[in-house]
Design a protein around this motif. Structure first.
Motif, mmCIF file in Angstrom:
data_model
loop_
_atom_site.group_PDB
_atom_site.id
_atom_site.type_symbol
_atom_site.label_atom_id
_atom_site.label_comp_id
_atom_site.label_asym_id
_atom_site.label_seq_id
_atom_site.Cartn_x
_atom_site.Cartn_y
_atom_site.Cartn_z
ATOM 1 N N ALA A 186 -17.341 22.465 27.062
ATOM 2 C CA ALA A 186 -17.429 22.216 28.445
ATOM 3 C C ALA A 186 -17.733 23.390 29.371
ATOM 4 O O ALA A 186 -18.711 23.419 30.201
ATOM 5 C CB ALA A 186 -16.108 21.701 29.048
ATOM 6 N N TYR A 187 -17.226 24.363 29.126
ATOM 7 C CA TYR A 187 -17.721 25.594 29.834
ATOM 8 C C TYR A 187 -19.070 26.139 29.551
ATOM 9 O O TYR A 187 -19.732 26.466 30.579
ATOM 10 C CB TYR A 187 -16.675 26.858 29.221
ATOM 11 N N GLY B 74 -27.629 16.020 29.892
ATOM 12 C CA GLY B 74 -28.482 15.574 28.863
ATOM 13 C C GLY B 74 -27.845 16.384 27.448
ATOM 14 O O GLY B 74 -28.359 16.473 26.467
ATOM 15 N N ASP B 75 -26.659 17.336 27.726
ATOM 16 C CA ASP B 75 -26.317 18.101 26.750
ATOM 17 C C ASP B 75 -25.166 17.634 26.089
ATOM 18 O O ASP B 75 -23.914 17.031 26.657
ATOM 19 C CB ASP B 75 -25.808 19.535 27.542
ATOM 20 N N LEU B 76 -25.278 17.432 24.784
ATOM 21 C CA LEU B 76 -24.035 16.753 23.853
ATOM 22 C C LEU B 76 -23.332 17.750 23.238
ATOM 23 O O LEU B 76 -22.425 17.177 22.560
ATOM 24 C CB LEU B 76 -24.937 15.998 22.688
ATOM 25 N N ARG B 77 -23.201 18.890 23.810
ATOM 26 C CA ARG B 77 -22.079 19.885 23.216
ATOM 27 C C ARG B 77 -20.827 19.236 23.353
ATOM 28 O O ARG B 77 -19.894 19.705 22.418
ATOM 29 C CB ARG B 77 -22.244 21.295 23.776
ATOM 30 N N ILE B 78 -20.381 18.793 24.463
ATOM 31 C CA ILE B 78 -18.765 18.375 24.444
ATOM 32 C C ILE B 78 -18.632 17.086 23.197
ATOM 33 O O ILE B 78 -17.589 17.219 22.591
ATOM 34 C CB ILE B 78 -18.774 17.787 25.950
ATOM 35 N N ALA B 79 -19.725 16.225 23.287
ATOM 36 C CA ALA B 79 -19.686 15.305 22.317
ATOM 37 C C ALA B 79 -19.537 15.662 20.960
ATOM 38 O O ALA B 79 -18.661 15.335 20.030
ATOM 39 C CB ALA B 79 -20.859 14.074 22.899
ATOM 40 N N HIS B 80 -20.414 16.557 20.647
ATOM 41 C CA HIS B 80 -20.542 17.548 19.276
ATOM 42 C C HIS B 80 -19.195 18.088 18.988
ATOM 43 O O HIS B 80 -18.544 18.004 17.871
ATOM 44 C CB HIS B 80 -21.559 18.226 19.217
#
Length: 154
Positions: free
Chosen positions: A7-8, A58-64
């Motif tokens: 998230a950061y 559009g950044d999926l890093r939280i989901a990943h």
């Protein structure tokens, strides 16, 4: 990467950072920075805010990160806008290519009877790329499918 770090990173890597994202989330930049600061114990990003943040960036890093913490992966479904025969053929050709890449990685990794972490990482990447291609194929075929019951001869 854990969910808090993801998230950061999503907020701070976005062009304009918290200053540009916060108004779109309905909060001040300072509040958003506090919510994504892994060391802050008083402000927390809600699930709804994380969902909106992912949608806006559009950044999926939280989901990943969330999926990875639970032994799963997140894969985009692919673009189904071009649901023509040629688009499907293109995806199938990609599947053949990805299948070959996965087989090549597995074969190379096992050739010396020792599987290293680096080799496993390459196999995992090739497998995920193949899975993404399969999901893209399904997505395009679903876009081409007739409505339930129309032309169904089962």
């Amino acid at each position: 990467m854990n969910v808090a770090d993801a998230a950061y990173a999503v907020v701070h890597d976005y062009p304009g950072g918290s200053e540009s994202l916060a108004p779109r989330l309905g909060m001040s930049a300072a509040i958003l920075r506090n919510k994504v600061n892994p060391n802050n114990t008083t402000h927390h990003l809600t699930l709804a805010e994380a969902d909106r943040l992912t949608g806006i960036t559009g950044d999926l890093r939280i989901a990943h990160a969330l999926a990875g913490a639970h032994g799963a992966v997140v894969m985009p479904l692919g673009d189904a806008e071009d649901a023509s025969d040629m688009a499907v053929l293109e995806v199938i050709a990609g599947l053949w290519s990805r299948s070959g890449s996965l087989g090549t990685e597995v074969h190379g990794a096992l050739a010396d009877n020792v599987l290293t972490g680096v080799e496993l990482g390459r196999i995992r990447s090739a497998a995920y790329a193949l899975q993404a291609q399969v999901l893209g194929l399904i997505n395009r075929l679903e876009a081409m499918a007739e409505p339930q019951g129309a032309g169904d001869d089962r």
